[in-house]
Design a protein around this motif. Structure first.
Motif, PDB file in Angstrom:
ATOM      1  N   ARG B  95      54.783  46.413  44.350  1.00  0.00           N
ATOM      2  CA  ARG B  95      54.045  47.670  44.475  1.00  0.00           C
ATOM      3  C   ARG B  95      53.189  47.706  45.725  1.00  0.00           C
ATOM      4  N   THR B  96      52.989  48.901  46.238  1.00  0.00           N
ATOM      5  CA  THR B  96      52.033  49.088  47.333  1.00  0.00           C
ATOM      6  C   THR B  96      50.604  49.007  46.775  1.00  0.00           C
ATOM      7  N   ARG B  97      49.625  48.835  47.672  1.00  0.00           N
ATOM      8  CA  ARG B  97      48.229  48.665  47.222  1.00  0.00           C
ATOM      9  C   ARG B  97      47.291  49.592  47.992  1.00  0.00           C
ATOM     10  N   GLU B  98      47.649  50.903  47.980  1.00  0.00           N
ATOM     11  CA  GLU B  98      46.880  51.880  48.756  1.00  0.00           C
ATOM     12  C   GLU B  98      45.450  52.049  48.259  1.00  0.00           C
ATOM     13  N   LYS B  99      45.214  51.757  46.972  1.00  0.00           N
ATOM     14  CA  LYS B  99      43.839  51.960  46.471  1.00  0.00           C
ATOM     15  C   LYS B  99      42.869  50.942  47.072  1.00  0.00           C
ATOM     16  N   GLU B 100      43.372  49.714  47.279  1.00  0.00           N
ATOM     17  CA  GLU B 100      42.524  48.702  47.927  1.00  0.00           C
ATOM     18  C   GLU B 100      42.188  49.087  49.363  1.00  0.00           C
ATOM     19  N   PHE B 101      43.143  49.742  50.010  1.00  0.00           N
ATOM     20  CA  PHE B 101      42.912  50.188  51.389  1.00  0.00           C
ATOM     21  C   PHE B 101      41.713  51.125  51.425  1.00  0.00           C
ATOM     22  N   GLU B 102      41.664  52.020  50.439  1.00  0.00           N
ATOM     23  CA  GLU B 102      40.542  52.967  50.401  1.00  0.00           C
ATOM     24  C   GLU B 102      39.232  52.262  50.015  1.00  0.00           C
ATOM     25  N   MET B 103      39.328  51.221  49.173  1.00  0.00           N
ATOM     26  CA  MET B 103      38.124  50.445  48.846  1.00  0.00           C
ATOM     27  C   MET B 103      37.566  49.770  50.095  1.00  0.00           C
ATOM     28  N   ARG B 104      38.466  49.289  50.945  1.00  0.00           N
ATOM     29  CA  ARG B 104      37.996  48.632  52.165  1.00  0.00           C
ATOM     30  C   ARG B 104      37.287  49.614  53.094  1.00  0.00           C
ATOM     31  N   LEU B 105      37.850  50.850  53.177  1.00  0.00           N
ATOM     32  CA  LEU B 105      37.187  51.883  53.975  1.00  0.00           C
ATOM     33  C   LEU B 105      35.770  52.114  53.503  1.00  0.00           C
ATOM     34  N   ALA B 106      35.605  52.031  52.180  1.00  0.00           N
ATOM     35  CA  ALA B 106      34.284  52.283  51.594  1.00  0.00           C
ATOM     36  C   ALA B 106      33.374  51.068  51.755  1.00  0.00           C
ATOM     37  N   GLY B 311      40.607  47.003  59.717  1.00  0.00           N
ATOM     38  CA  GLY B 311      39.448  47.594  60.391  1.00  0.00           C
ATOM     39  C   GLY B 311      38.531  46.559  61.030  1.00  0.00           C
ATOM     40  N   LEU B 312      39.098  45.420  61.437  1.00  0.00           N
ATOM     41  CA  LEU B 312      38.279  44.373  62.052  1.00  0.00           C
ATOM     42  C   LEU B 312      38.061  44.660  63.536  1.00  0.00           C
ATOM     43  N   ASP B 313      36.915  44.233  64.034  1.00  0.00           N
ATOM     44  CA  ASP B 313      36.641  44.425  65.458  1.00  0.00           C
ATOM     45  C   ASP B 313      37.375  43.402  66.301  1.00  0.00           C
ATOM     46  N   GLN B 314      37.650  42.256  65.704  1.00  0.00           N
ATOM     47  CA  GLN B 314      38.173  41.145  66.494  1.00  0.00           C
ATOM     48  C   GLN B 314      39.690  41.025  66.344  1.00  0.00           C
ATOM     49  N   SER B 315      40.351  40.645  67.424  1.00  0.00           N
ATOM     50  CA  SER B 315      41.783  40.357  67.407  1.00  0.00           C
ATOM     51  C   SER B 315      41.998  38.953  67.947  1.00  0.00           C
ATOM     52  N   ALA B 316      43.198  38.447  67.794  1.00  0.00           N
ATOM     53  CA  ALA B 316      43.514  37.120  68.335  1.00  0.00           C
ATOM     54  C   ALA B 316      43.344  37.137  69.864  1.00  0.00           C
ATOM     55  N   PRO B 317      42.930  36.008  70.452  1.00  0.00           N
ATOM     56  CA  PRO B 317      42.698  35.935  71.903  1.00  0.00           C
ATOM     57  C   PRO B 317      44.012  35.815  72.668  1.00  0.00           C
ATOM     58  N   ALA B 318      44.759  36.907  72.674  1.00  0.00           N
ATOM     59  CA  ALA B 318      46.102  36.878  73.246  1.00  0.00           C
ATOM     60  C   ALA B 318      46.093  36.516  74.727  1.00  0.00           C
ATOM     61  N   ARG B 319      45.190  37.129  75.482  1.00  0.00           N
ATOM     62  CA  ARG B 319      45.185  36.880  76.931  1.00  0.00           C
ATOM     63  C   ARG B 319      44.893  35.409  77.239  1.00  0.00           C
ATOM     64  N   GLU B 320      43.974  34.835  76.474  1.00  0.00           N
ATOM     65  CA  GLU B 320      43.649  33.430  76.714  1.00  0.00           C
ATOM     66  C   GLU B 320      44.828  32.539  76.319  1.00  0.00           C
ATOM     67  N   LEU B 321      45.448  32.852  75.181  1.00  0.00           N
ATOM     68  CA  LEU B 321      46.619  32.066  74.768  1.00  0.00           C
ATOM     69  C   LEU B 321      47.721  32.141  75.821  1.00  0.00           C
ATOM     70  N   ILE B 322      47.957  33.345  76.350  1.00  0.00           N
ATOM     71  CA  ILE B 322      49.014  33.502  77.355  1.00  0.00           C
ATOM     72  C   ILE B 322      48.630  32.770  78.642  1.00  0.00           C
ATOM     73  N   SER B 323      47.393  32.955  79.093  1.00  0.00           N
ATOM     74  CA  SER B 323      47.035  32.351  80.389  1.00  0.00           C
ATOM     75  C   SER B 323      47.000  30.831  80.299  1.00  0.00           C
ATOM     76  N   LYS B 324      46.677  30.319  79.121  1.00  0.00           N
ATOM     77  CA  LYS B 324      46.675  28.860  78.984  1.00  0.00           C
ATOM     78  C   LYS B 324      48.085  28.288  78.807  1.00  0.00           C
ATOM     79  N   GLY B 325      49.051  29.162  78.481  1.00  0.00           N
ATOM     80  CA  GLY B 325      50.432  28.696  78.418  1.00  0.00           C
ATOM     81  C   GLY B 325      51.002  28.523  77.018  1.00  0.00           C
TER      82      GLY B 325
END
Lengths: 424, 424
Positions: B95-106, B311-325
Motif C-alpha cells: 500500500r501507499t502511505r500518503e497519510k504519513e506524507f501529510e503528517m510530515r508536512l504538519a 522536506g529536508l534542507d540537506q542533501s548528500a555532498p555530491a560535488r565533494e564526492l565527485i571532486s574527490k573521485g
C-alpha cells in the motif's frame, strides 16, 4: 443532489471512490481551503458540455435519464476531481533554454543571464524568427502535454514578442489553440514582460509603444482578456506598471501582475490598488502586501516550480497568506526560462514540500481559486450542476496521493466539455 | 565503429540527433563523469538482444546486413541514451502511505512516525496481510511505470516482510517479475530494514533470525544477489550491521548498505571496509567516509528524491564526492514511505537543482555508474558493441533538456533486449 427531467444524459461517470466536487465557497480563504466537498461512492451525470447531476451513485441511478448513445464510464473506485486550471502560463515560445539552466547550476543568477542577453530576450529573438504556423505547432504540443496531466483550462500569456507584430502573432496562436483544441485558453497580453533589445536605451519609448499601439490593437482585435506586467527591479517599476496597467484597464482589459518575485518592490500593493484579478509569484511580498491581499479579491497565484527550478531557497509565504485569508491559487508558470514543466500535479507536490500546503488546500488552489484567477469562478473549478463538464479520473484510491506520489503522471482519463479527450 | 559480418541486424535505429553512447571508462570518477561519448547523427545496429554496431549513421549504413524482418526505427533527429538503471528501489509493497506524507508536512519527523508504529512497520503489517499474487500485481504496476520513464534495469529490495516467510514471498515476487516482465531486476535481501513489531523488545533475537535462518534460506533458494541493511541510529548499529553483512558475504551474497542517511554513524566507512558494492543515501557521510569512498570501488548511490520528499534542507555532498573521485550513481529510492516516485528522470532534475550535478554527470550516474552499483558494468549502461540492447529514444533535441524539463515524461520509445517495449 440535483437532477433534471428535461435533458438527456450523454455521459455518466459511475463508481467514483472519492468524488472531490469542490462544492462550497467561491473563492476559498483560510480554513475553507481545506473543504473539498468529498462524496464517497459518487456519480456524475453530464448532458452535452454541462454537469446536470452530482451525488451518491446509488441515489443518482434512478433519477437520471440516459440518452440512447449515453457513454457510461466506471471510475473503478478511484478519485475524480474537477479538471485542473493552470492560471499562469507562457506556452507560446519557439525554443527551450536548457543551456541557461546549466549555466544557473554553475552559479550564474537569472538576472545575470538576462543582462548578458539571455533569458526572456533570447526567447524574443527566437520567437520573432519563427513563423506563426510553426509557433502554433510548438505551442500545441505544450498545451496537449498540460492536458495529459489533468489540466483542462489555462491562462496563456504572450510576452516573447515585444513588438506589435510579434505580440499579435503570439496572441493569434493562443486564440487559434483555444478555437481548435479542447483546452480552454484565457489570453493575457504581456508586452511588458521585458524591454526588447532595440529599446534597451529608450525604455520610455517602449512604454509609449505599449500604451499607444499595442494595447489599443490587442483590445480592438479582441485578442486578450487580461493585461499582465513583469513589475520587478531592473524590469518595470511600480510607477511604469501603474501607467501601463491603467491604460489597459481603460481599454477594457482585466489586470494581472508578476509581483515581488525577485525583490520586494510593492507589486502586490499595486495589484490590490488596481483591483487586479491576480498578483503572481509573491516570493518577496511585504507584510503590508499580505495584509492588503487578504482584504482583497485579488488572487495570490503562487508558483513554487519557479523557485524550485531556479534553485532558490525561498518560496512564497503560502501559510501566512492562507492564514491571513488571502485567496491562494497555484500554477506551473510553464515557461522556457525559469520553470519548464507542463505538470500542475508536479506543482502540487512542490506546494506540499516547499509551501507546506495540504492536498486539500492545493486542490482548492488549482480548481476553485484558480478559476477565480481567470475570472471564471462561476463556471469552472467545481463538479456541480450547471458547471462546465471538465473533470479528471485519477489512478489513485485517495486524493492525498496527488502531492505524495511525485514526478509521475497519475491521470487515468481527462474529460473536457463532457467528452473524453485523453486516456480512458 | 564496429560491425559484424556474421550476424544479421534485427533492429536498426537511425537518424539519432544526439547519440549518448556513454562509451569510455567504467566506472566514471571526477571529470570522467562529464564524458558521455556523444555521436551526432548516429545509428545503432542490434542483433537479437545485443548491440553489434554503433556509429555515424552514414558510415554505419553500408556496413550492416539487415535481416529480412529487420525493424527500422527513425529517432527523428532526437536524443538516444542507454536504458536507465535504477540501483536502489523498494518496489514490493502492498500500500501507499500518503497519510504519513501529510503528517510530515504538519511537522512530524520520519523517525517520530516510525516510533509511533508508522513508517516501515506499517508497510510490514500490510505486506504480511497481502497474498503473493496480489503483491505481484501491485509491484508489476510499479515496475511498468518505471519502464515508461526510461528505466530498463533496477535493483529491487525486499524488506517489508521482516519474517522468513514474508521476506521470501517478497523475493519470489521480484524473481517472478524478472522472469515475466522485460525489466531486469537484481534482487536484494533487506531483512535488516527495521526491527519488526514482534522483536522490538528482543533485537538480538531478530539479528539471530536474520543470520541463522533468513540469509541461509535466501542463499539456498538463490533468491537474492545482494544483501542490504538499514545502518542508522535507532535501527541497526554499525556493529550489528557488520555481523549481519559478514554472514551474508559468507553465504555468497554481495553487500549494500543504507549508510549515513539521517545521522552520521560510520556506515560509509563500514561499506568500504566490507568492500560493499554500494553505500547508499550518504546525506550525513563524514569527511573520513568521503575519503574512503573516493579510494574504493564502492559506488556512492545518492537519492536526492528522498531528501526532497522528506522536506529536508540537506542533501548528500555530491560535488565533494565527485571532486574527490568517488563513483557516484543516482537512484529514485522508490518506496512508499520516503520517496514515492518511479521516475528516474525526476531524480535527474533533483540532482541538478539540489546536488548541482550537470546533465552529463547525471547521465553517467544513471547508466555506467548505476550499472556498477548492480555489478553489471560489463554488460549494461553503454551503447557499445557487445552490450545489451537497452536504450531510450527521448522526445528532445538536446540531452541537457533531461534535468531542465522537469516533472513530465519525455520518453518517446523504450527498447529493452533489442525490442520496443513502450512508446514508439
Amino acid at each position: 443532489m440535483a437532477s433534471n427531467q428535461n435533458r438527456k444524459i450523454t455521459l455518466l461517470i459511475n463508481d467514483i471512490g472519492q468524488l472531490v466536487t469542490m462544492q462550497g465557497p467561491v473563492p476559498r480563504r483560510g480554513p475553507e481551503m481545506s473543504e473539498i466537498g468529498l462524496i464517497e461512492n459518487g456519480a456524475i451525470a453530464i448532458s452535452g458540455e454541462e454537469i446536470i447531476a452530482v451525488g451518491k451513485a446509488d441515489e443518482l441511478a434512478g433519477k437520471v435519464d440516459p440518452a440512447e448513445n449515453c457513454v457510461v464510464i466506471s471510475a473503478g473506485g478511484k478519485v475524480v476531481t474537477p479538471g485542473l486550471i493552470d492560471p499562469h502560463t507562457h506556452p507560446v515560445f519557439a525554443r527551450t533554454r536548457e543551456k541557461e539552466f546549466e549555466m544557473r547550476l554553475a552559479g550564474k543568477s537569472y538576472m545575470e543571464i538576462a543582462r548578458a542577453g539571455g533569458g526572456i530576450r533570447s526567447s524574443v529573438r527566437h520567437l520573432r524568427d519563427t513563423d506563426e504556423k510553426e509557433l502554433y505547432e510548438r505551442s500545441k504540443k505544450t498545451i496537449r502535454t498540460m492536458m495529459s496531466y489533468g489540466v483542462t483550462s489555462i491562462e496563456a500569456k504572450s510576452g516573447y514578442g515585444l513588438s506589435l507584430e510579434a505580440e499579435l502573432k503570439s496572441l493569434r496562436v493562443i486564440k487559434k489553440l483555444n478555437d481548435q483544441e479542447p483546452m480552454d485558453l484565457f489570453a493575457t497580453f504581456l508586452g511588458a514582460h521585458e524591454f526588447p533589445d532595440e529599446y534597451r536605451d529608450k525604455p520610455e519609448e517602449y512604454i509609449e509603444l505599449i500604451i499607444n499601439e499595442m494595447i489599443p490593437a490587442v483590445a480592438k482585435q479582441n485578442l486578450a482578456e487580461f493585461c499582465d506586467i513583469f513589475c520587478e527591479d531592473e524590469v518595470f517599476t511600480v510607477e511604469q506598471s501603474r501607467r501601463i496597467l491603467s491604460a489597459a484597464k481603460q481599454a477594457g482589459l482585466k489586470i494581472k501582475i508578476h509581483a515581488d518575485e525577485i525583490k520586494s518592490t510593492g507589486g502586490a500593493e499595486l495589484a490590490v490598488e488596481l483591483k487586479a484579478v491576480s498578483a503572481d509569484h509573491l516570493v518577496k511580498i511585504s507584510s503590508t502586501g499580505i495584509e492588503m491581499m487578504a482584504k482583497s479579491n485579488t488572487v495570490a497565484v503562487l508558483l513554487p516550480g519557479t523557485s524550485f527550478a531556479l534553485g532558490l531557497d525561498q518560496s512564497a509565504p503560502a501559510r501566512e497568506l492562507i492564514s491571513k485569508g488571502a485567496v491562494v491559487a497555484l500554477s506551473t508558470d510553464c515557461n522556457p526560462g525559469s520553470s519548464m514543466t507542463e505538470s500542475l500535479p508536479m506543482i502540487i507536490s512542490l506546494a506540499a514540500i516547499n509551501l507546506k500546503m495540504t492536498a486539500a488546500e492545493s486542490l482548492s488552489a488549482v480548481t476553485v481559486n484558480a478559476a477565480c484567477a481567470v475570472d471564471r469562478g462561476d463556471r469552472l473549478g467545481r463538479i456541480e450542476r450547471g458547471m462546465k463538464a471538465d473533470m479528471v479520473i485519477w489512478d489513485m484510491d485517495d486524493y492525498r496521493e496527488l502531492p505524495y506520489h511525485y514526478g509521475v503522471n497519475l491521470v487515468e482519463t481527462v474529460i473536457k466539455n463532457g467528452k473524453v479527450v485523453s486516456g480512458g
